[in-house]
Design a protein around this motif. Sequence first.
Motif, PDB file in Angstrom:
ATOM      1  N   MET A   1       3.996   9.994 -14.777  1.00  0.00           N
ATOM      2  CA  MET A   1       5.624   9.691 -14.544  1.00  0.00           C
ATOM      3  C   MET A   1       5.936   9.745 -13.259  1.00  0.00           C
ATOM      4  N   GLU A   2       5.290  10.900 -12.575  1.00  0.00           N
ATOM      5  CA  GLU A   2       5.607  10.902 -11.085  1.00  0.00           C
ATOM      6  C   GLU A   2       4.954   9.801 -10.346  1.00  0.00           C
ATOM      7  N   LYS A   3       3.732   9.470 -10.529  1.00  0.00           N
ATOM      8  CA  LYS A   3       3.334   8.154  -9.957  1.00  0.00           C
ATOM      9  C   LYS A   3       4.209   7.028 -10.172  1.00  0.00           C
ATOM     10  N   LEU A   4       4.628   6.671 -11.571  1.00  0.00           N
ATOM     11  CA  LEU A   4       5.323   5.824 -11.716  1.00  0.00           C
ATOM     12  C   LEU A   4       6.835   5.516 -11.122  1.00  0.00           C
ATOM     13  N   SER A   5       7.374   7.012 -11.207  1.00  0.00           N
ATOM     14  CA  SER A   5       8.619   6.908 -10.419  1.00  0.00           C
ATOM     15  C   SER A   5       8.495   6.378  -9.106  1.00  0.00           C
ATOM     16  N   LEU A   6       7.551   6.806  -8.444  1.00  0.00           N
ATOM     17  CA  LEU A   6       7.293   6.537  -6.932  1.00  0.00           C
ATOM     18  C   LEU A   6       7.022   5.140  -6.926  1.00  0.00           C
ATOM     19  N   GLY A   7       6.144   4.542  -7.676  1.00  0.00           N
ATOM     20  CA  GLY A   7       5.711   3.101  -7.671  1.00  0.00           C
ATOM     21  C   GLY A   7       7.062   2.210  -7.830  1.00  0.00           C
TER      22      GLY A   7
ATOM     23  N   VAL B   1       1.832  -2.734   0.768  1.00  0.00           N
ATOM     24  CA  VAL B   1       0.805  -1.698   0.705  1.00  0.00           C
ATOM     25  C   VAL B   1       0.220  -1.471   2.116  1.00  0.00           C
ATOM     26  N   SER B   2       0.510  -2.518   3.076  1.00  0.00           N
ATOM     27  CA  SER B   2       0.309  -2.209   4.490  1.00  0.00           C
ATOM     28  C   SER B   2       0.970  -1.255   5.069  1.00  0.00           C
ATOM     29  N   MET B   3       2.224  -0.997   4.690  1.00  0.00           N
ATOM     30  CA  MET B   3       3.283  -0.188   5.192  1.00  0.00           C
ATOM     31  C   MET B   3       2.858   1.246   4.717  1.00  0.00           C
ATOM     32  N   LEU B   4       2.673   1.367   3.064  1.00  0.00           N
ATOM     33  CA  LEU B   4       2.221   2.599   2.744  1.00  0.00           C
ATOM     34  C   LEU B   4       1.052   3.229   3.023  1.00  0.00           C
ATOM     35  N   SER B   5       0.048   2.184   3.455  1.00  0.00           N
ATOM     36  CA  SER B   5      -1.366   2.777   3.794  1.00  0.00           C
ATOM     37  C   SER B   5      -1.320   3.491   5.399  1.00  0.00           C
ATOM     38  N   ALA B   6      -0.272   3.098   5.929  1.00  0.00           N
ATOM     39  CA  ALA B   6       0.147   3.825   7.382  1.00  0.00           C
ATOM     40  C   ALA B   6       0.451   5.080   7.226  1.00  0.00           C
ATOM     41  N   LEU B   7       0.810   5.628   5.969  1.00  0.00           N
ATOM     42  CA  LEU B   7       1.484   6.701   5.876  1.00  0.00           C
ATOM     43  C   LEU B   7       0.205   7.759   5.535  1.00  0.00           C
ATOM     44  N   PRO B   8      -0.010   8.995   5.975  1.00  0.00           N
ATOM     45  CA  PRO B   8      -1.309   9.835   5.664  1.00  0.00           C
ATOM     46  C   PRO B   8      -1.239  10.257   4.182  1.00  0.00           C
ATOM     47  N   ASP B   9      -2.553   9.988   3.647  1.00  0.00           N
ATOM     48  CA  ASP B   9      -2.759  10.420   2.440  1.00  0.00           C
ATOM     49  C   ASP B   9      -1.953   9.867   1.114  1.00  0.00           C
ATOM     50  N   PHE B  10      -1.547   8.774   1.247  1.00  0.00           N
ATOM     51  CA  PHE B  10      -0.725   8.224   0.155  1.00  0.00           C
ATOM     52  C   PHE B  10      -1.496   7.951  -0.930  1.00  0.00           C
ATOM     53  N   CYS B  11      -0.844   7.996  -2.026  1.00  0.00           N
ATOM     54  CA  CYS B  11      -1.350   8.075  -3.633  1.00  0.00           C
ATOM     55  C   CYS B  11      -1.943   6.617  -3.605  1.00  0.00           C
ATOM     56  N   PRO B  12      -3.125   6.147  -3.729  1.00  0.00           N
ATOM     57  CA  PRO B  12      -3.811   4.865  -4.416  1.00  0.00           C
ATOM     58  C   PRO B  12      -3.199   4.474  -5.452  1.00  0.00           C
TER      59      PRO B  12
ATOM     60  N   VAL C   1      -0.469   4.619  -6.627  1.00  0.00           N
ATOM     61  CA  VAL C   1       1.176   3.994  -6.433  1.00  0.00           C
ATOM     62  C   VAL C   1       0.994   2.776  -5.698  1.00  0.00           C
ATOM     63  N   MET C   2      -0.127   2.576  -4.656  1.00  0.00           N
ATOM     64  CA  MET C   2      -0.089   1.490  -3.962  1.00  0.00           C
ATOM     65  C   MET C   2      -0.600   0.324  -5.025  1.00  0.00           C
ATOM     66  N   LYS C   3      -1.403   0.460  -5.923  1.00  0.00           N
ATOM     67  CA  LYS C   3      -1.693  -0.253  -6.924  1.00  0.00           C
ATOM     68  C   LYS C   3      -0.415  -0.889  -7.568  1.00  0.00           C
ATOM     69  N   ILE C   4       0.519  -0.189  -8.131  1.00  0.00           N
ATOM     70  CA  ILE C   4       1.661  -0.538  -8.426  1.00  0.00           C
ATOM     71  C   ILE C   4       2.419  -1.635  -7.673  1.00  0.00           C
ATOM     72  N   VAL C   5       2.557  -1.243  -6.141  1.00  0.00           N
ATOM     73  CA  VAL C   5       3.194  -2.073  -5.308  1.00  0.00           C
ATOM     74  C   VAL C   5       2.622  -3.304  -5.270  1.00  0.00           C
ATOM     75  N   TYR C   6       1.330  -3.203  -5.135  1.00  0.00           N
ATOM     76  CA  TYR C   6       0.295  -4.451  -5.084  1.00  0.00           C
ATOM     77  C   TYR C   6       0.225  -5.424  -6.385  1.00  0.00           C
ATOM     78  N   GLN C   7       0.186  -4.727  -7.518  1.00  0.00           N
ATOM     79  CA  GLN C   7       0.147  -5.570  -8.733  1.00  0.00           C
ATOM     80  C   GLN C   7       1.319  -5.966  -9.597  1.00  0.00           C
ATOM     81  N   HIS C   8       2.397  -5.519  -9.029  1.00  0.00           N
ATOM     82  CA  HIS C   8       3.483  -5.620  -9.922  1.00  0.00           C
ATOM     83  C   HIS C   8       3.982  -7.047 -10.547  1.00  0.00           C
TER      84      HIS C   8
END
Length: 411
Positions: free
Chosen positions: A188-194, A231-242, A244-251
């Motif tokens: 749920m936390e990952k879903l909220s952020l995604g 994904v490019s923007m979020l990957s620039a942030l340290p240790d960003f959750c993969p 959550v990035m999948k949600i951004v990339y695949q929605h």
Amino acid sequence: MLKKISVKRLTLGMYVSLREIPWFNHPFLLSHFELKKQSEINDIVAIGCDTVLYDPKKSKTKPLADELDVAINRFDKKFISKTSLKSKKASELRKRRKRFQEVERDFSVASEKADWLFEEVKGKGIDSHENLKEFALNMSKRFSKNVDLAVQHINVSASDAGQHYHSLNVMILALMLGQQLGLEDDEMEKLSLGGLLHDIGFLRLSKEIVCKKKMSKAEMALFREHPKYGVSMLSALPDFCPEVMKIVYQHHEECNGRGYPKRLEADQISSLAKIVAVVDTYDRLINTRDASLGLSPHKAMAFMFGKKGDSFDQECLGTFIKMLGVYPPGTVCRFSSGDVGVVVGVSPSDPLHPEVIIYDPAIPKYDAIIYKLGTDLDLDIATSLSLKEIDMEALYYLDSRSKIQYFPLGQ
């Protein structure tokens, strides 16, 4: 045309109007209705008025030729009990309005915070990752505790400056759907952020492209790059959750393999991205920048199920429809009685009997009652209506703000 008649000439099948009687002086939930029970005639007589209005065109029977000798008892316990019940129901709506004023303030603060956080991500703020996680976690807790009011602001996003509103809408709807699907807290936390960040890539595009109604092929190709930009923007942030990035990339991927950016098929798409895909589509359908092009919640749901059904994960779509009902909250509709109203609540366990508010000029707007179909009223929904199909007076009456509000119920 309404006509006056002696209350002692009433009979079953007549269609009466109590609009000349102060609403709290009678026990009926509606101010106009067909007489179907002798007890209803008795209650009208007990009000103490000599005459009542009736509608000859809507009546199935004619008035009695002679007046009946009917006893009047205004102190009948059942009469008093019905009037008290009505007052209680009216107060329930007042309490609910007060509660969603509080949620409205929360949503307003959240939207301002979200807008600031998006700009921080755009500028690669060093603290943005932790700030985003903390914000999403807080929103998850806050709105999950207020599920019955949490999506009251769905229509707010229909403006050129409303990207952060759309993001909050998607986050809230995704949390509701995730809750119905039984997700664990960490999911749920990952879903909220995604859900919050799913369109963050739009910050790399010009507002002209994002808001354009008709795009050229080149502009559409650029528009479809926003998941990659996100994904490019979020990957620039340290240790960003993969995840959550999948949600951004695949929605925008579709289970039938016709989505973008990679044309992935069902088994290749993240389960959390499938949830966001459903709610993102729903919010976009009802919240177009040109309000005249937006679909009603009912028609949006019908379109997703009938025309785009194979685009979505079937469990996600089926649960979403069950959660919001065939006539989702916010659907303006006409009932079998001919009355116009709005759906304000749906229970997933009883989707065919939603809660509704009915437009009734004889009842003050702020005394309006929330009715449960099948329990309070023996009515059915005949059809859904677009906002263009009802007059402004009725629309103002049915809306608790300038926008239609949504109140999904709990289990």
